[in-house]
Design a protein around this motif. Structure first.
Motif, short mmCIF file in Angstrom:
data_model
loop_
_atom_site.label_atom_id
_atom_site.label_comp_id
_atom_site.label_asym_id
_atom_site.label_seq_id
_atom_site.Cartn_x
_atom_site.Cartn_y
_atom_site.Cartn_z
N PRO A 7 1.73 -15.99 -80.40
CA PRO A 7 2.17 -14.69 -80.93
C PRO A 7 3.36 -14.11 -80.18
O PRO A 7 4.29 -13.58 -80.78
CB PRO A 7 0.92 -13.81 -80.77
CG PRO A 7 -0.23 -14.78 -80.75
CD PRO A 7 0.30 -15.99 -80.05
N VAL A 8 3.32 -14.20 -78.84
CA VAL A 8 4.44 -13.75 -78.01
C VAL A 8 4.49 -14.66 -76.79
O VAL A 8 3.51 -15.34 -76.46
CB VAL A 8 4.29 -12.27 -77.54
CG1 VAL A 8 4.43 -11.30 -78.70
CG2 VAL A 8 2.95 -12.06 -76.82
N THR A 9 5.61 -14.67 -76.13
CA THR A 9 5.73 -15.37 -74.85
C THR A 9 6.08 -14.35 -73.77
O THR A 9 6.50 -13.22 -74.07
CB THR A 9 6.80 -16.46 -74.91
OG1 THR A 9 8.06 -15.87 -75.25
CG2 THR A 9 6.44 -17.51 -75.95
N PHE A 10 5.91 -14.76 -72.52
CA PHE A 10 6.23 -13.90 -71.38
C PHE A 10 7.19 -14.63 -70.46
O PHE A 10 7.05 -15.84 -70.22
CB PHE A 10 4.97 -13.51 -70.61
CG PHE A 10 4.06 -12.58 -71.35
CD1 PHE A 10 4.18 -11.20 -71.21
CD2 PHE A 10 3.08 -13.07 -72.20
CE1 PHE A 10 3.35 -10.34 -71.90
CE2 PHE A 10 2.24 -12.22 -72.89
CZ PHE A 10 2.37 -10.85 -72.75
N THR A 11 8.16 -13.90 -69.95
CA THR A 11 9.11 -14.43 -68.99
C THR A 11 8.92 -13.73 -67.66
O THR A 11 8.99 -12.49 -67.59
CB THR A 11 10.56 -14.23 -69.47
OG1 THR A 11 10.73 -14.89 -70.73
CG2 THR A 11 11.55 -14.80 -68.46
N GLY A 12 8.65 -14.50 -66.60
CA GLY A 12 8.42 -13.90 -65.29
C GLY A 12 9.72 -13.50 -64.62
O GLY A 12 10.67 -14.28 -64.56
N VAL A 13 9.75 -12.27 -64.12
CA VAL A 13 10.91 -11.75 -63.41
C VAL A 13 10.42 -11.19 -62.08
O VAL A 13 9.55 -10.31 -62.05
CB VAL A 13 11.63 -10.66 -64.21
CG1 VAL A 13 12.78 -10.08 -63.40
CG2 VAL A 13 12.12 -11.19 -65.55
N THR A 14 10.95 -11.67 -60.98
CA THR A 14 10.61 -11.13 -59.67
C THR A 14 11.54 -9.97 -59.36
O THR A 14 12.76 -10.12 -59.39
CB THR A 14 10.73 -12.20 -58.58
OG1 THR A 14 9.82 -13.27 -58.87
CG2 THR A 14 10.39 -11.62 -57.21
N LEU A 15 10.97 -8.81 -59.10
CA LEU A 15 11.76 -7.61 -58.80
C LEU A 15 11.74 -7.40 -57.29
O LEU A 15 10.73 -6.99 -56.71
CB LEU A 15 11.19 -6.40 -59.53
CG LEU A 15 12.07 -5.15 -59.59
CD1 LEU A 15 13.37 -5.43 -60.32
CD2 LEU A 15 11.33 -4.00 -60.27
N ALA A 16 12.85 -7.72 -56.65
CA ALA A 16 12.92 -7.70 -55.19
C ALA A 16 12.70 -6.31 -54.62
O ALA A 16 12.27 -6.17 -53.46
CB ALA A 16 14.27 -8.25 -54.73
N SER A 17 12.97 -5.26 -55.39
CA SER A 17 12.83 -3.90 -54.87
C SER A 17 11.38 -3.43 -54.82
O SER A 17 11.10 -2.33 -54.34
CB SER A 17 13.66 -2.93 -55.73
OG SER A 17 13.25 -3.00 -57.09
N ILE A 18 10.43 -4.24 -55.33
CA ILE A 18 9.01 -3.91 -55.19
C ILE A 18 8.54 -4.42 -53.83
O ILE A 18 8.55 -5.63 -53.57
CB ILE A 18 8.17 -4.55 -56.31
CG1 ILE A 18 8.59 -4.00 -57.67
CG2 ILE A 18 6.69 -4.31 -56.08
CD1 ILE A 18 7.86 -4.63 -58.84
N ALA A 19 8.15 -3.51 -52.96
CA ALA A 19 7.65 -3.90 -51.64
C ALA A 19 6.23 -4.44 -51.78
O ALA A 19 5.40 -3.84 -52.46
CB ALA A 19 7.68 -2.71 -50.69
N THR A 20 5.95 -5.57 -51.15
CA THR A 20 4.63 -6.18 -51.27
C THR A 20 3.84 -6.14 -49.96
O THR A 20 2.62 -5.97 -49.98
CB THR A 20 4.74 -7.64 -51.74
OG1 THR A 20 5.61 -8.36 -50.87
CG2 THR A 20 5.29 -7.69 -53.16
#
Length: 690
Positions: free
Chosen positions: A164-177
């Motif tokens: 139905p849909v696909t997902f593309t992973g994007v790493t957001l560097a500004s999110i502190a982990t």
């Protein structure tokens, strides 16, 4: 003797072939059946399709060339290898290409189910093959060089349904982990775009979403939080200043982070009571227009804090504190996740509690006037055994009432219940267990979080839980899984405002590719009700029929997702009517709202007309009124009246006397009258004071 006879019989039906010792001399196979492998002495592969960190000492090679297109299973997980004497740890690799340049197709180490000496280390792979293509199959045995048997099974090609849909992973560097809890997606600056919120003891880091789909990070230093959201997190405008506050749920209590009037600073408030906190919620429990705080308690009865409207709160524990609501009073607790929803369509929020390893799940009906009744047995959802950390509640069949999926987080499987609500009588109808044949009966994955959203915008609510997949709603109360190996469950929102829901987990954003289906997003601004419209019921109508959504703060077990209402409408090209039923009892109606966009609705900006039959079965007169408001129609059960001005301020509360309400002393202007009956149901009318 029986074992010898069985072995001889099998050998007549199989290919007893001593494989050559490398890819170039692999034994050709063209048909399905069982193959007996001699001692494992050959050359192992140099690259592996599974378990690449554990190279083999030896291997045996086969070259399988199918004569037709098939879905093929290659497996050592067969009875002959479970004969009580072998102690095999088989592993299989499958390649195409040439021996000089092999390409991985699939591989497996320990996916078998047959058990020998308490374990299964046998192998099984299933994949599609093309007629005439050679597939190189390499087998090895980890513990010894013993031979064993494997089977090739050929089946008609299984063509999976289109994704139905696909997902593309994007790493957001500004999110502190490091040290941060990234569990919250919610609008933090009143632009109705979903922002990404991460917190630690002294900081709130917000990635503000921009109109172009990018994010601008900002870190706000806070007073130190005594409790951190290691279990769950919720968001809502607790102090009604227009900016969302945050609720942290930890293993020993709660911390409330309150915003200032500009959303640029936050102050910590920790009440101090011990709570083995699980799911947390913001919800207006007493329906006074202010958000209260609720927490599931794992080892004791549930607790909540009533907001006094001035930023303070009062602590209550169900069944313990005098005057407390009955919201889960089991002495041993076992309360894992709470979902606030209007399951009986009477205009106020009820509560469902998921339970684990003990007492059954609970459904608490809001009867109004501060009364909650445990109707779990009447609703027939109090089944045992149950091992659930959270559940998903939505109108899965679009029939106008909320159904319940009890999620599985243990040996007890999922349970799926259809709501059979009938508001034409005064009988509490039982839910119907429709698990069998729904797709949930064959889903063996488990998870502590289950969330319900329409991810493909086809107009039917889907569910994400365990197993890195989404169970897509087929529209007939059955669900089909679609695997997304790289997508983990997390907070849900629209991260590029394209109308399709995305998922955040840690610093990874899974962006929904979308499709051609149409949609609408509804953002709420409460006035008489709480600012977020938490507890509101949204309804849309069109050629697709009807759909409903409830606005909730805190779903599943752990995460906080968008407070916007989201609808997919499939290929429909219009919506005839959008209805917002606010917690205050007010109703707004927008006719023919534009699709494929987000719209914002302020409470009472599009009020239901007084002469609209949906407004109720009573009449207010005269209107305008000078001194006394008269009521006529079906008002025998109406006992109290509240009058609000248009800013949402409560002006007065009156008892109904002889079907009249005094308006003496009110300044000239426009007001909202809310009438409450014996069952706590509310009826709303606007009137003018002359």
């Amino acid at each position: 003797m029986k074992k010898i006879t069985l072995l001889i019989a099998l050998l007549f039906l199989t290919q007893f072939i001593k494989a050559q010792d490398n890819c170039a001399t692999a034994v050709p196979l063209t048909t399905a059946g069982i193959t007996v492998v001699g001692p494992i002495t050959g050359t192992p592969p140099t690259s592996f399709c599974s378990d690449a960190n554990d190279p083999a000492d030896h291997a045996e090679w086969y070259a399988y060339t199918p004569t037709q297109d098939y879905t093929v299973t290659v497996t050592s997980d067969i009875a002959i290898n479970n004969n009580g004497t072998n102690n095999d740890d088989t592993r299989v690799q499958v390649y195409t290409g040439t021996c000089a340049a092999l390409n991985c197709v699939t591989g497996d180490d320990d996916s078998g189910v047959l058990v020998h000496n308490g374990h299964s280390y046998l192998s099984i792979v299933t994949f599609n093959v093309t007629a005439g293509t050679t597939y190189y199959i390499a087998w090895d045995n980890n513990w010894n060089s013993n031979g064993f048997s494997f089977q090739i099974i050929e089946n008609a090609v299984v063509i999976p349904p289109p994704t139905p849909v696909t997902f593309t992973g994007v790493t957001l560097a500004s999110i502190a982990t490091a040290g941060y809890y990234n569990k919250c997606v919610v609008d933090m600056n009143n632009d109705f775009l979903d922002d990404l919120v991460g917190v630690n003891a002294t900081n709130i880091k917000i990635n503000y979403q921009n109109a172009d789909g990018t994010f601008t990070p900002n870190t706000i230093t806070t007073t130190s939080a005594d409790r951190l959201p290691d279990w769950s997190m919720a968001a809502g405008d607790y102090n009604k200043d227009g900016f969302n506050d945050l609720l942290y749920g930890s293993g020993n209590g709660l911390t409330l982070m309150k915003s200032n009037s500009t959303g640029t600073a936050y102050t910590e408030d920790t009440p101090g009571q011990y709570i083995f906190c699980q799911r947390t919620n913001f919800v207006d429990i007493n329906n006074d227009g202010n958000l209260d705080v609720f927490s599931c308690h794992d080892v004791n009865p549930n607790v909540y804090y009533i907001n006094n409207g001035a930023g303070g709160f009062t602590y209550y524990q169900s069944g313990v504190t005098p005057g407390a609501y009955s919201l889960g009073v089991t002495p041993g607790g076992g309360n894992y996740a709470s979902l606030w929803t209007d399951y009986d369509n009477d205009g106020d929020v009820d509560m469902f509690i998921s339970k684990c390893s003990g007492p059954p799940c609970e459904l608490h009906r809001n009867d109004g006037n501060g009364v909650f009744t445990d109707v779990s047995a009447l609703a027939a959802i109090n089944v045992q055994p149950v091992q659930s950390w959270s559940s998903a509640i939505a109108d899965f069949d679009n029939d106008g009432d909320m159904d319940i999926l009890i999620g599985s987080n243990g040996a007890t499987g999922h349970m799926f219940f259809m709501n059979k609500l009938d508001n034409t009588n005064n009988t509490e109808e039982a839910f119907v267990n429709i698990t069998a044949g729904s797709g949930w009966d064959t889903d063996n994955s488990t998870n502590r979080d289950y969330i319900a959203y329409d991810f493909d915008n086809d107009g039917f609510v889907d569910v994400m839980g365990g197993g890195n997949k989404i169970m897509f709603n087929n529209g007939d109360m059955t669900f089909s899984p679609v695997n997304y190996p790289s997508v983990n469950l997390g907070s849900v929102g629209d991260f590029n405002h394209d109308g399709f829901l995305d998922i955040q987990n840690g610093n990874k954003l899974q962006m929904n590719s979308g499709n051609t289906n149409n949609w609408i997003t509804v953002n709420l601004h409460g006035v008489t009700s709480n600012s977020n419209g938490i507890g509101a019921r949204l309804e849309i109508y069109g050629s697709f029929g009807a759909q409903i959504r409830d606005i909730r703060s805190g779903e599943g077990f752990e995460f906080m997702s968008s407070l916007s209402g989201h609808f997919g409408i499939g290929q429909a090209t219009s919506i005839s009517k959008l209805v917002i039923k606010w917690p205050s009892g007010l109703t707004d109606v927008i006719m023919n709202p534009a699709i494929n966009q987000a719209i914002s609705v302020t409470e009472n900006s599009s009020p239901l007309a007084v002469n609209n039959p949906e407004a109720g079965d009573f009449v207010v007169y005269p209107n305008p009124v000078k001194d006394v408001i008269n009521l006529s129609g079906n008002v025998a059960n109406i006992k109290t009246a509240q009058i609000f001005d248009l800013s949402g301020k409560l002006i007065l509360t009156k008892e109904i006397n002889n079907q009249t309400v005094s308006a003496q002393g009110l300044p000239t202007g426009t007001y909202i009258l809310i009438l409450k009956d014996n069952n706590g149901r509310k009826h709303t009318q606007k009137f003018l004071k002359s």
